[in-house]
Each structure stands twice: as C-alpha cells, then as structure tokens.
Design a protein around this motif. Structure first.
Motif, PDB file in Angstrom:
ATOM      1  N   ALA A  45      26.163  43.004  51.607  1.00 53.33           N
ATOM      2  CA  ALA A  45      25.304  43.052  50.417  1.00 53.33           C
ATOM      3  C   ALA A  45      23.827  43.010  50.797  1.00 53.33           C
ATOM      4  CB  ALA A  45      25.641  41.911  49.466  1.00 53.33           C
ATOM      5  N   ALA A  46      23.514  42.251  51.821  1.00 55.59           N
ATOM      6  CA  ALA A  46      22.120  42.121  52.248  1.00 55.59           C
ATOM      7  C   ALA A  46      21.545  43.434  52.779  1.00 55.59           C
ATOM      8  CB  ALA A  46      22.009  41.039  53.319  1.00 55.59           C
ATOM      9  N   HIS A  47      22.404  44.328  53.251  1.00 57.39           N
ATOM     10  CA  HIS A  47      21.935  45.575  53.865  1.00 57.39           C
ATOM     11  C   HIS A  47      22.427  46.834  53.147  1.00 57.39           C
ATOM     12  CE1 HIS A  47      20.350  43.283  57.203  1.00 57.39           C
ATOM     13  NE2 HIS A  47      21.502  42.605  57.223  1.00 57.39           N
ATOM     14  N   LYS A  48      23.101  46.652  52.020  1.00 54.69           N
ATOM     15  CA  LYS A  48      23.720  47.798  51.339  1.00 54.69           C
ATOM     16  C   LYS A  48      22.704  48.862  50.940  1.00 54.69           C
ATOM     17  CE  LYS A  48      26.953  49.262  47.888  1.00 54.69           C
ATOM     18  NZ  LYS A  48      27.694  49.028  46.709  1.00 54.69           N
ATOM     19  N   SER A  49      21.553  48.489  50.445  1.00 50.07           N
ATOM     20  CA  SER A  49      20.569  49.493  50.015  1.00 50.07           C
ATOM     21  C   SER A  49      20.127  50.356  51.200  1.00 50.07           C
ATOM     22  CB  SER A  49      19.371  48.837  49.343  1.00 50.07           C
ATOM     23  OG  SER A  49      18.706  47.975  50.243  1.00 50.07           O
ATOM     24  N   THR A  50      19.978  49.770  52.358  1.00 50.49           N
ATOM     25  CA  THR A  50      19.624  50.538  53.552  1.00 50.49           C
ATOM     26  C   THR A  50      20.782  51.434  53.976  1.00 50.49           C
ATOM     27  OG1 THR A  50      18.163  48.774  54.294  1.00 50.49           O
ATOM     28  CG2 THR A  50      18.850  50.376  55.950  1.00 50.49           C
ATOM     29  N   LEU A  51      21.996  50.878  53.970  1.00 53.12           N
ATOM     30  CA  LEU A  51      23.177  51.647  54.362  1.00 53.12           C
ATOM     31  C   LEU A  51      23.431  52.817  53.413  1.00 53.12           C
ATOM     32  CD1 LEU A  51      25.496  48.650  55.290  1.00 53.12           C
ATOM     33  CD2 LEU A  51      24.417  50.271  56.873  1.00 53.12           C
TER      34      LEU A  51
ATOM     35  N   LEU B  63      32.894  49.311  52.082  1.00 52.19           N
ATOM     36  CA  LEU B  63      33.188  48.037  52.736  1.00 52.19           C
ATOM     37  C   LEU B  63      34.703  47.850  52.740  1.00 52.19           C
ATOM     38  CD1 LEU B  63      32.257  45.371  54.006  1.00 52.19           C
ATOM     39  CD2 LEU B  63      32.188  44.416  51.689  1.00 52.19           C
ATOM     40  N   LEU B  64      35.257  47.632  53.909  1.00 54.03           N
ATOM     41  CA  LEU B  64      36.710  47.549  54.065  1.00 54.03           C
ATOM     42  C   LEU B  64      37.222  46.129  54.211  1.00 54.03           C
ATOM     43  CD1 LEU B  64      36.930  50.550  56.490  1.00 54.03           C
ATOM     44  CD2 LEU B  64      37.613  50.527  54.082  1.00 54.03           C
ATOM     45  N   GLY B  65      36.340  45.162  54.311  1.00 56.82           N
ATOM     46  CA  GLY B  65      36.750  43.779  54.461  1.00 56.82           C
ATOM     47  C   GLY B  65      35.998  43.120  55.596  1.00 56.82           C
TER      48      GLY B  65
ATOM     49  N   GLU C 284      32.723  43.901  57.600  1.00 63.55           N
ATOM     50  CA  GLU C 284      31.896  42.725  57.843  1.00 63.55           C
ATOM     51  C   GLU C 284      32.006  41.823  56.630  1.00 63.55           C
ATOM     52  OE1 GLU C 284      27.638  43.688  57.839  1.00 63.55           O
ATOM     53  OE2 GLU C 284      28.167  45.591  56.912  1.00 63.55           O
ATOM     54  N   PRO C 285      31.571  40.601  56.737  1.00 64.15           N
ATOM     55  CA  PRO C 285      31.591  39.716  55.572  1.00 64.15           C
ATOM     56  C   PRO C 285      30.765  40.315  54.427  1.00 64.15           C
ATOM     57  CG  PRO C 285      31.226  38.445  57.563  1.00 64.15           C
ATOM     58  CD  PRO C 285      31.124  39.895  57.950  1.00 64.15           C
ATOM     59  N   GLU C 286      31.261  40.129  53.212  1.00 66.71           N
ATOM     60  CA  GLU C 286      30.625  40.747  52.042  1.00 66.71           C
ATOM     61  C   GLU C 286      29.158  40.358  51.887  1.00 66.71           C
ATOM     62  OE1 GLU C 286      31.582  41.565  47.350  1.00 66.71           O
ATOM     63  OE2 GLU C 286      33.182  40.911  48.692  1.00 66.71           O
TER      64      GLU C 286
ATOM     65  N   GLY D  15      37.397  44.831  62.940  1.00 66.71           N
ATOM     66  CA  GLY D  15      38.162  45.948  63.494  1.00 66.71           C
ATOM     67  C   GLY D  15      38.610  46.978  62.474  1.00 66.71           C
ATOM     68  N   LEU D  16      38.554  46.634  61.180  1.00 69.36           N
ATOM     69  CA  LEU D  16      39.088  47.545  60.166  1.00 69.36           C
ATOM     70  C   LEU D  16      38.354  48.880  60.103  1.00 69.36           C
ATOM     71  CD1 LEU D  16      40.050  45.290  57.125  1.00 69.36           C
ATOM     72  CD2 LEU D  16      41.553  46.683  58.565  1.00 69.36           C
ATOM     73  N   ALA D  17      37.042  48.886  60.211  1.00 64.34           N
ATOM     74  CA  ALA D  17      36.301  50.152  60.154  1.00 64.34           C
ATOM     75  C   ALA D  17      36.752  51.077  61.273  1.00 64.34           C
ATOM     76  CB  ALA D  17      34.801  49.902  60.220  1.00 64.34           C
TER      77      ALA D  17
END
Length: 122
Positions: free
Chosen positions: A24-30, A38-40, A18-20, A44-46
C-alpha cells in the motif's frame, strides 16, 4: 509480465508478493508500471505465478505453432488457422474454472465422455 515497450500501460502486468502494508505504501508508484496485482505476503508467490503463467503462455504458443505447421502441409495459411485457434483457446479457457473446482476439492470424477452407462461391450 510484459515486453519493455508495454511497461507503463495497462496491459503490463506486475506481480507482487509482500505484506499488504508495504504494498500500500508504494502502490501509487507501482501503478505507473502497469496493472499491479498483490498476490499475498509470501515473497515466493510472485515468482511462482510468473513461472506458472509463462509455462501456460509458451505451451499455448508452441501448440499453435505445431498446429500451424500441420495445417501448412495442407496449404492452409497460418492467418486462416489463427481465427480457429483463438476460438479453441477461448473454449479451453472456459473449462478452467471447472477444473479448478475439481483440483481444489481433490475430486476428479469423470463428468463428460465416459463409458459408464454405455452399451459398449469390451
């Protein structure tokens, strides 16, 4: 990329594309799920990484099961073979960076075990 009981520990790998800024907005939850990668921005990359990783995982497991079955015919326990198989898997994993360089360079010259310069006559 984990079994349910591993969710929430470091060994659980979560793949995201997903867009960086969104990431970043959800990284702490993830991060609560495990190790987040994060792959880009390409969505479809994930999914592609997931399929590629599972293809490798199941290929390795099936190869080990075949080896265990072969050695069992000679009375070798799978537990004894496991240590040798692990050593082989690490050896193969060590080759990956070199093969990656060849793939990325689109150059597949034979570097080992060639007949070039050999005294063998055909």
């Amino acid at each position: 990329m984990a079994i349910p009981s591993a969710i929430g520990i470091e060994e659980a790998v979560t793949l995201h594309s997903e867009p960086e800024g969104d990431f970043a907005a959800h990284k702490s939850t993830l991060n609560a799920l495990g190790t987040v990668t994060l792959l880009g921005a390409d969505h479809g990359l994930a999914s592609l990484y997931d399929v590629a990783g599972l293809a490798m995982m199941w290929s390795v497991l099936n190869a080990w099961l075949q080896g265990a079955a072969l050695l069992r015919t000679a009375g070798v326990d799978a537990a004894k073979y496991a240590a040798f198989a692990r050593q082989m898997a690490v050896g193969v994993a060590d080759w990956l960076p070199g093969y990656a360089e060849q793939i990325d360079a689109d150059s597949f010259s034979a570097e080992v075990a060639t007949l070039e310069g050999s005294s063998i006559q055909c």
